[in-house]
Design a protein around this motif. Structure first.
Motif, mmCIF file in Angstrom:
data_model
loop_
_atom_site.group_PDB
_atom_site.id
_atom_site.type_symbol
_atom_site.label_atom_id
_atom_site.label_comp_id
_atom_site.label_asym_id
_atom_site.label_seq_id
_atom_site.Cartn_x
_atom_site.Cartn_y
_atom_site.Cartn_z
ATOM 1 N N ARG A 170 15.903 1.053 0.207
ATOM 2 C CA ARG A 170 16.042 -0.405 0.071
ATOM 3 C C ARG A 170 17.495 -0.863 -0.065
ATOM 4 N N ASN A 197 9.522 -1.064 -11.874
ATOM 5 C CA ASN A 197 9.486 -1.702 -10.549
ATOM 6 C C ASN A 197 8.493 -2.855 -10.593
ATOM 7 N N ASN A 198 8.316 -3.534 -9.492
ATOM 8 C CA ASN A 198 7.456 -4.712 -9.516
ATOM 9 C C ASN A 198 5.980 -4.347 -9.660
ATOM 10 N N ALA A 199 5.609 -3.171 -9.164
ATOM 11 C CA ALA A 199 4.225 -2.717 -9.345
ATOM 12 C C ALA A 199 3.947 -2.565 -10.842
ATOM 13 N N ILE A 222 0.603 -3.699 0.168
ATOM 14 C CA ILE A 222 1.989 -3.704 0.596
ATOM 15 C C ILE A 222 2.367 -2.262 0.878
ATOM 16 N N PHE A 273 0.457 0.165 -2.009
ATOM 17 C CA PHE A 273 0.406 -0.671 -3.202
ATOM 18 C C PHE A 273 -0.636 -1.751 -2.945
ATOM 19 N N VAL A 314 -0.229 -14.471 -5.470
ATOM 20 C CA VAL A 314 0.595 -13.393 -4.924
ATOM 21 C C VAL A 314 1.241 -13.858 -3.637
ATOM 22 N N HIS A 315 2.532 -13.648 -3.538
ATOM 23 C CA HIS A 315 3.207 -13.951 -2.267
ATOM 24 C C HIS A 315 2.845 -12.851 -1.283
ATOM 25 N N SER A 329 3.747 -10.937 0.926
ATOM 26 C CA SER A 329 5.014 -10.520 1.529
ATOM 27 C C SER A 329 4.961 -10.090 2.989
ATOM 28 N N ASP A 375 3.184 -13.298 -8.545
ATOM 29 C CA ASP A 375 3.912 -12.123 -8.067
ATOM 30 C C ASP A 375 4.643 -12.543 -6.804
ATOM 31 N N GLY A 400 7.034 -10.834 -5.203
ATOM 32 C CA GLY A 400 7.446 -9.760 -4.303
ATOM 33 C C GLY A 400 8.957 -9.602 -4.259
ATOM 34 N N SER A 440 10.696 -7.826 -7.444
ATOM 35 C CA SER A 440 11.425 -6.555 -7.363
ATOM 36 C C SER A 440 12.931 -6.762 -7.504
ATOM 37 N N ASP A 476 15.092 -4.538 -6.127
ATOM 38 C CA ASP A 476 15.787 -3.916 -4.998
ATOM 39 C C ASP A 476 15.346 -4.458 -3.644
ATOM 40 N N LYS A 477 14.691 -5.596 -3.632
ATOM 41 C CA LYS A 477 14.405 -6.239 -2.346
ATOM 42 C C LYS A 477 15.502 -7.289 -2.104
HETATM 43 C C1 LIG Z 1 7.021 -5.198 -2.810
HETATM 44 C C2 LIG Z 1 5.982 -5.911 -3.573
HETATM 45 C C3 LIG Z 1 5.410 -5.347 -4.718
HETATM 46 C C4 LIG Z 1 5.819 -3.966 -5.202
HETATM 47 O O1 LIG Z 1 7.119 -3.971 -5.674
HETATM 48 P P1 LIG Z 1 7.878 -2.599 -6.033
HETATM 49 O O2 LIG Z 1 9.156 -3.036 -6.658
HETATM 50 O O3 LIG Z 1 8.044 -1.863 -4.760
HETATM 51 O O4 LIG Z 1 7.011 -1.863 -6.995
HETATM 52 C C5 LIG Z 1 4.452 -6.060 -5.394
HETATM 53 N N1 LIG Z 1 4.058 -7.281 -4.980
HETATM 54 C C6 LIG Z 1 4.588 -7.865 -3.875
HETATM 55 C C7 LIG Z 1 4.092 -9.211 -3.465
HETATM 56 C C8 LIG Z 1 5.569 -7.201 -3.137
HETATM 57 O O5 LIG Z 1 6.098 -7.763 -2.048
#
Ligand SMILES: *Cc1c(COP(=O)(O)O)cnc(C)c1O
Length: 469
Positions: free
Chosen positions: A101, A156-158, A184, A188, A229-230, A232, A262, A264, A296, A298-299
Motif C-alpha cells: 500500500r 488496521n481498519n478490519a 473487500i 475481508f 459501509v462505503h 470501496s 466504515d 474504508g 485505514s 495506509d490507504k
Molecule cells: C479496506 C477496507 C477495510 C479493511 O481495511 P484494512 O485496513 O485493510 O484492514 C474495511 N472496510 C472498508 C470499507 C475498506 O475499504
C-alpha cells in the motif's frame, strides 16, 4: 537399496570432512557454525534425494563435494538476505495491497527511525514525571485534523470495525443495507467480521435499493446501532439508491441509535479536482453527525497500516475500555509513522510530502515529460528496444474508487524476439524487481508510481536486457 546406489551415496562427503573445507570455514567465520551446519545439512539431504532418485551417472567424491560447496554458497546467499525486499512499482496502481500500500513520507520515515532506535516517552508523561498514555499522540492530531471529539488507533481498519461492533453491539442487532454487505479484496467480509464480533446482522433492503422505510421496518427492541459501509471496491451501478447520509443521521437521531460508518479509505483531503469524487472524507461524515467512523491508515491517507476510530467521546471511551483494545493496539513504530504523516496534514503540506497524495496529484504533463526523458535515455543506446509513449490510466488501488482512474502516459516496451510475458518476467527478476503491467500483450510502465530516484535503475535494467541477448 541397490548396490550401485549405496556406492554413489557413499561418495557424499561427510559433514566432518566438509567442515575442513576452506570455503565452509570462511562462511562459518562470517556468520556462525550452527547456521552454516544447518545449511550444509539441507544441501546434503537435497543431494542425497537427487542421487537416490537415480541418475545412472557416475560421480566422483570430489565432483560431489564441488556441487555441495556451490549449492551451499547459493543457500548462504539466499538465507543471509531478507526476503521482504523493496520493489519498483511501475504498474501505476498507487495503493497496491500486494506491494505494501502506501509508501511513507520522508517525515514519517525520519520520525519512525528516531523513535524506533531509541527510548521514547511512549507511555510516560514528561511534564508530570509519571505514567502516560500512548493514545495521546494520534488523538491530539486527529482532533485537529478531523475536528473530532476523540480518536483511537488500532492495528488496521478490519480490527477497528471488529472492535467497534464488539464494544457497542455484542449480542444485539446491527442494521446494515444489503447493498453494503461487501467483500473487500483479501477476503475481508463485512458479514464475517460482524459475526465474529458477536453482533447480529440484520440486513435491510435489497442489493441495489435500500429505503429509509426498510430501516424503519427492521428496527426492533434488539436493535443497537446502524452501520453504513462505503462500498470501496464494489459498485452497484444503474438502478440503485440508498438513503443520503443526512437522512440516515436524522433517522438514527430519531430512534436514538448510534450511526457508525466504515469509510474504508480515509481520504483526508478533497481529491475531486483530480477526478476522485466518490471517496467520502471522514471530516464530512463527522460534520454530518455520524457518531463513530473508522478508516485505514495506509490507504488514501498515505500512512502506516492502522485502523482509525474517531467520533463522540462517550462511544469512543466505551470502545477504548474493551479489553480487546489492548490486544489490537498499535506499537510505537506505527505511532511514530502515523504522527509523522499526520503532521504533514496539520501543516497542509501533504500534497508535497505524502507520496500517495503527491502521486495522485501528478499532472499528465509532468508524467509525460519524465516518460520522454526515459525513452530518450534508453533509445539512444538501444535500437533493439522499441519504446512508445501511449495514453493510459493509473489506478488508486487499495480497494478505492474502482471505476475512477487517473489519466496518465505509459511507456510501452517491446523487445525484439521477446514475448511480453518474458519481458515482464525479466523486469521482475531485476534487483530491485521492476513490476510492470501487461495489457493487450504489451508491457507497460507507468512512471506515476515510480519514484524519480528509481528511474536510473529502470534505465539500467532495460539497457542490460539488450546486453544479455
Ligand atoms: C479496506 C477496507 C477495510 C479493511 O481495511 P484494512 O485496513 O485493510 O484492514 C474495511 N472496510 C472498508 C470499507 C475498506 O475499504
Amino acid at each position: 537399496m541397490s548396490e550401485s546406489l549405496s556406492q554413489v551415496l557413499r561418495q557424499i562427503p561427510s559433514v566432518d570432512r566438509l567442515l575442513d573445507n576452506s570455503e565452509v570455514l570462511a562462511l562459518i567465520s562470517e556468520t556462525s557454525r550452527p547456521f552454516v551446519l544447518n545449511l550444509l545439512r539441507r544441501v546434503l539431504s537435497g543431494i542425497r534425494h537427487e542421487l537416490a532418485a537415480g541418475t545412472e551417472k557416475e560421480y566422483t567424491e570430489s565432483q560431489i563435494e564441488k556441487q555441495v560447496i556451490e549449492r551451499l554458497r547459493l543457500e548462504f546467499e539466499h538465507w543471509s538476505r531478507p526476503c521482504l525486499v523493496k520493489v519498483v512499482n511501475a504498474t501505476g496502481v498507487i495503493l497496491h495491497t500486494n506491494f505494501g500500500r502506501a509508501p511513507l513520507s520522508q517525515q514519517a520515515q525520519d520520525h519512525l527511525r528516531l523513535i524506533a532506535s531509541d527510548y521514547s516517552n511512549l507511555e510516560f508523561d514528561l511534564a508530570r514525571g509519571s505514567r502516560g498514555k500512548r493514545d495521546l499522540f494520534p488523538n491530539r492530531l486527529f482532533q485537529q485534523i478531523l475536528t473530532c471529539e476523540q480518536a483511537i488507533v488500532v492495528n488496521n481498519n478490519a480490527a477497528a470495525l471488529f472492535l467497534i461492533l464488539n464494544s457497542l453491539a455484542e449480542g444485539a442487532e446491527v442494521l446494515i443495507s444489503r447493498g453494503e454487505l461487501i467483500e473487500i479484496g483479501d477476503s475481508f467480509r463485512i458479514p464475517d467480521i460482524l459475526k465474529k464480533s458477536g453482533a447480529l446482522l440484520r440486513e435491510v433492503g435489497t442489493t441495489n435499493k435500500t429505503k429509509l422505510s426498510d430501516y424503519e421496518e427492521a428496527i426492533n427492541d434488539k436493535t443497537r446501532l446502524v452501520l453504513r459501509v462505503h462500498p470501496s471496491n464494489f459498485r452497484v451501478v444503474g438502478f440503485t439508491s440508498r438513503p443520503s447520509l443526512p437522512e440516515l443521521v436524522e433517522f438514527c437521531e430519531r430512534h436514538s441509535l448510534p450511526l457508525i460508518e466504515d469509510l474504508g479509505s480515509g481520504c483526508l483531503v478533497n481529491l475531486e479536482p483530480f477526478g476522485i469524487d466518490d471517496e467520502p472524507q471522514p471530516q464530512t461524515s463527522l460534520e454530518s453527525g455520524v457518531d463513530v467512523i473508522c478508516f485505514s491508515g495506509d490507504k488514501l491517507m498515505g500512512g502506516p497500516q492502522a485502523g482509525i476510530i474517531a467520533g463522540k467521546t462517550d462511544l469512543i471511551f466505551k470502545i477504548r475500555r474493551n479489553p480487546l483494545f489492548r490486544a489490537l493496539r498499535v506499537d510505537k513504530l506505527t505511532l511514530a509513522a502515523l504522527e509523522g504523516t499526520l503532521l504533514s496534514y496539520l501543516k497542509h503540506r501533504e500534497a508535497e510530502e505524502v507520496p500517495s497524495v503527491r502521486m495522485i496529484r501528478l499532472s499528465v504533463d509532468s508524467i509525460e515529460r519524465r516518460a520522454n526523458a526515459l525513452v530518450d535515455r534508453i533509445s539512444a543506446r538501444n535500437p533493439n528496444l522499441k519504446l512508445k509513449i501511449i495514453d493510459g490510466t493509473s489506478m488508486i488501488g487499495g480497494g478505492s474508487t474502482p471505476e475512477k482512474g487517473l489519466p496518465t502516459k505509459l511507456v510501452s516496451v517491446e523487445a525484439a524476439g521477446l514475448s511480453s510475458g518474458r519481458l515482464e518476467r525479466y523486469l521482475r527478476s531485476a534487483d530491485p524487481a521492476v513490476l510492470a503491467r501487461i495489457e493487450n500483450h504489451q508491457v507497460l510502465l507507468d512512471l506515476r508510481t515510480v519514484f524519480t530516484e528509481d528511474e536510473d535503475h529502470l534505465v539500467e535494467v532495460l539497457q542490460k536486457l539488450m546486453c544479455q541477448r
